[in-house]
Design an enzyme around this catalytic site. Structure first.
Site, PDB file in Angstrom:
ATOM      1  N   SER A  11      -3.409  -3.608   0.419  1.00  0.00           N
ATOM      2  CA  SER A  11      -2.185  -4.487   0.492  1.00  0.00           C
ATOM      3  C   SER A  11      -2.505  -5.723   0.970  1.00  0.00           C
ATOM      4  O   SER A  11      -3.574  -6.131   1.923  1.00  0.00           O
ATOM      5  CB  SER A  11      -1.390  -3.664   1.745  1.00  0.00           C
ATOM      6  OG  SER A  11      -0.316  -4.318   1.798  1.00  0.00           O
ATOM      7  N   CYS A  29       4.348   2.208  12.405  1.00  0.00           N
ATOM      8  CA  CYS A  29       5.289   2.819  12.060  1.00  0.00           C
ATOM      9  C   CYS A  29       5.658   3.951  13.107  1.00  0.00           C
ATOM     10  O   CYS A  29       6.899   4.433  12.802  1.00  0.00           O
ATOM     11  CB  CYS A  29       4.870   3.704  10.839  1.00  0.00           C
ATOM     12  SG  CYS A  29       3.942   2.710   9.602  1.00  0.00           S
ATOM     13  N   ALA A  37       0.735  -1.372   0.071  1.00  0.00           N
ATOM     14  CA  ALA A  37      -0.029  -0.011   0.028  1.00  0.00           C
ATOM     15  C   ALA A  37       0.858   1.262   0.024  1.00  0.00           C
ATOM     16  O   ALA A  37       0.452   2.244  -0.504  1.00  0.00           O
ATOM     17  CB  ALA A  37      -0.975   0.083   1.041  1.00  0.00           C
ATOM     18  N   THR A  38       2.015   1.223   0.541  1.00  0.00           N
ATOM     19  CA  THR A  38       2.977   2.493   0.743  1.00  0.00           C
ATOM     20  C   THR A  38       3.042   2.614  -0.782  1.00  0.00           C
ATOM     21  O   THR A  38       3.211   4.070  -1.350  1.00  0.00           O
ATOM     22  CB  THR A  38       4.201   2.201   1.260  1.00  0.00           C
ATOM     23  OG1 THR A  38       3.878   1.799   2.645  1.00  0.00           O
ATOM     24  CG2 THR A  38       5.167   3.379   1.368  1.00  0.00           C
ATOM     25  N   ASN A  76      -6.019   3.461  10.421  1.00  0.00           N
ATOM     26  CA  ASN A  76      -5.361   2.131  10.854  1.00  0.00           C
ATOM     27  C   ASN A  76      -4.948   2.289  12.519  1.00  0.00           C
ATOM     28  O   ASN A  76      -4.793   1.229  13.102  1.00  0.00           O
ATOM     29  CB  ASN A  76      -3.842   2.205  10.391  1.00  0.00           C
ATOM     30  CG  ASN A  76      -3.040   3.138  10.327  1.00  0.00           C
ATOM     31  OD1 ASN A  76      -3.587   4.498   9.575  1.00  0.00           O
ATOM     32  ND2 ASN A  76      -1.993   3.200  10.617  1.00  0.00           N
ATOM     33  N   THR A 111       9.586  -7.569 -12.962  1.00  0.00           N
ATOM     34  CA  THR A 111       9.104  -8.836 -12.923  1.00  0.00           C
ATOM     35  C   THR A 111       7.950  -9.058 -11.756  1.00  0.00           C
ATOM     36  O   THR A 111       8.306  -8.755 -10.846  1.00  0.00           O
ATOM     37  CB  THR A 111      10.110  -9.896 -12.908  1.00  0.00           C
ATOM     38  OG1 THR A 111      11.097  -9.780 -14.006  1.00  0.00           O
ATOM     39  CG2 THR A 111       9.717 -11.261 -12.928  1.00  0.00           C
TER      40      THR A 111
HETATM   41  C1  LIG Z   1      -0.307  -0.905   6.442  1.00  0.00           C
HETATM   42  C2  LIG Z   1      -0.665   0.259   6.085  1.00  0.00           C
HETATM   43  C3  LIG Z   1      -0.197   0.896   4.858  1.00  0.00           C
HETATM   44  C4  LIG Z   1       0.913   0.388   4.348  1.00  0.00           C
HETATM   45  O1  LIG Z   1       0.960  -0.817   3.516  1.00  0.00           O
HETATM   46  P1  LIG Z   1       2.137  -1.529   3.227  1.00  0.00           P
HETATM   47  O2  LIG Z   1       1.583  -2.655   2.391  1.00  0.00           O
HETATM   48  O3  LIG Z   1       2.733  -2.279   4.546  1.00  0.00           O
HETATM   49  O4  LIG Z   1       3.162  -0.814   2.546  1.00  0.00           O
HETATM   50  C5  LIG Z   1      -0.773   1.984   4.264  1.00  0.00           C
HETATM   51  N1  LIG Z   1      -1.893   2.695   4.841  1.00  0.00           N
HETATM   52  C6  LIG Z   1      -2.593   2.157   5.748  1.00  0.00           C
HETATM   53  C7  LIG Z   1      -4.022   2.605   6.254  1.00  0.00           C
HETATM   54  C8  LIG Z   1      -2.049   1.031   6.371  1.00  0.00           C
HETATM   55  O5  LIG Z   1      -3.026   0.482   7.538  1.00  0.00           O
END
Ligand SMILES: *Cc1c(COP(=O)(O)O)cnc(C)c1O
Length: 388
Positions: A201, A329, A73-74, A153, A242
């Site tokens: 993610s 984080c 997701a990042t 989150n 890839t």
């Molecule tokens: C965990 C999270 C992310 C980051 O996701 P990754 O796949 O670990 O990079 C981004 N946004 C929210 C809201 C999250 O909970």
């Protein structure tokens, strides 16, 4: 010794055994490069990737060609924000987002600001909600993109996504949502909610780490964006490199399971979450729930425990429970949670708050034991504190 009870599902989830099983062949027999479709090895991998893409697209009611696989997701958040702002410079330079976003959005917005873009960071109310009216008011003729997370989150607060989607749609502005905590847990229908871009993610939905997706709408409107990663032109040129075949297969299987089990699982977790909240609020004097009382993910419980330092509580319980002092984080830094500060609370409240998030493998027994241990540990810390 028994391992601690895991209560940090918002940070990451274990890979479901059914997911692991689905992934296994793609490390061995079916190891081919899904872009090398001239031979059977490649074709088999490509078929698996496309099957996963279809399943994932279905879970958010979009078309397979609107899904771009990323590393998580990042990366999806970075691609959405930077990609859209860069590709649409002829439309404007203004981005609207909010203070309680994940750092993947906030830091990307800061980066864009340094690169000359205009960024509006909207405030939230005491419960962590963005007011759709405030979104409406922040729009200028130069606004290109609105990015508001679906579910927070740290505190689990759900945003009024449908209303924001409607506003963005009416004004012809792209709407991105970081739905990492919402996908697989609540219904996220990109059509009904009028979402143009959505990040999510795999490792938050019982799939492997290191794989994620960005949904990018291709019809009404066609969203233009530039890639972050250049190379062989994979993923419609938006994400070269890839493909992570086994990861993508696992991600697909993981979301398929979430979709099948969502309703019953949501009921179960709501019940367990509500029980945990009732027990903790009932047995810990002064305890308060942070976030929204009802418009929130019920499996995510962010609690203010006055007079109890969260880090001390985590250390006191580290052999028994695994939970968090806020977001994953933020835990390596000793900084107050930007989310709790955004709700208008003093720094102190942030150091006295914990986040408990339960999930698929949490049992009734786990919840009972967790609340018992937490109550005892809080009593112990408070007694020590009074004595000192
Ligand atoms: C965990 C999270 C992310 C980051 O996701 P990754 O796949 O670990 O990079 C981004 N946004 C929210 C809201 C999250 O909970």
């Amino acid at each position: 010794m028994q391992s601690p009870i895991y209560l940090d599902y918002n940070a990451s989830t274990p890979v479901d055994p059914r997911v692991l099983e689905a992934m296994a062949p793609y490390f061995s027999d079916a190891f081919g490069n899904p872009s090398s479709i001239d031979h059977q090895h490649g074709a088999r991998a490509a078929e698996a990737v496309e099957n996963a893409r279809t399943v994932i697209a279905e879970t958010i009611a979009v078309r397979p060609e609107e899904i771009i696989f990323t590393s998580g997701a990042t990366e999806s958040d970075n691609l959405a924000l930077i990609g859209v702002m860069e590709a649409n410079e002829d439309r404007g330079d203004h981005l609207i987002t909010c203070r309680t976003e994940h750092p993947a959005v906030l830091e990307t917005a800061t980066y864009l600001k340094k690169r000359g873009k205009q960024v509006t960071l909207l405030d939230v109310d005491r419960t962590g909600r963005v007011d759709p009216e405030a979104v409406q008011k922040a729009i200028t003729p130069k606004t290109v993109l609105i990015s508001i997370m679906a579910a927070n989150n740290e505190i689990g607060t759900l945003a009024p996504i449908a209303e924001i989607g409607r506003i963005a749609h009416e004004r012809g502005i792209y709407f991105h949502t970081d739905a990492t905590q919402a996908v697989g847990r609540t219904e996220m229908d990109a059509q009904k909610l009028r979402i143009d871009l959505m990040s999510f993610s795999s490792h938050k939905v019982y799939g492997p780490k290191g794989v994620g997706a960005l949904y990018v709408r291709r019809r009404q409107p066609f969203v233009r964006l530039t890639p972050l990663i250049h190379g062989g032109g994979h993923e419609r040129g938006l994400r070269s490199g890839t493909m992570n075949t086994s990861g993508i297969v696992g991600f697909g299987k993981a979301l398929q399971i979430c979709k099948q089990e969502r309703k019953s699982e949501q009921r179960r977790l709501t019940q367990l979450g509500n029980t945990l909240v009732q027990q903790l609020l009932g047995k810990i004097p002064g305890a308060e729930l942070n976030g929204h009382p009802t418009e929130r993910l019920r499996h995510c419980i962010n609690l203010f425990l006055p007079g109890v330092e969260n880090k001390a509580l985590i250390v006191a319980l580290k052999d028994k429970l695994s939970f968090s002092a806020g977001s994953a984080c933020a835990t390596s830094k000793v900084e107050p949670s930007h989310v709790l500060l955004s709700l208008g609370y003093p720094e102190e409240r942030s150091y006295n708050s914990i986040r408990i998030s339960i999930g698929r493998f949490t049992t009734e027994e786990d919840v009972a034991r967790a609340s018992e241990e937490l109550v005892l540990a809080v009593q112990g810390l408070r007694a020590n504190f009074t004595r000192a």
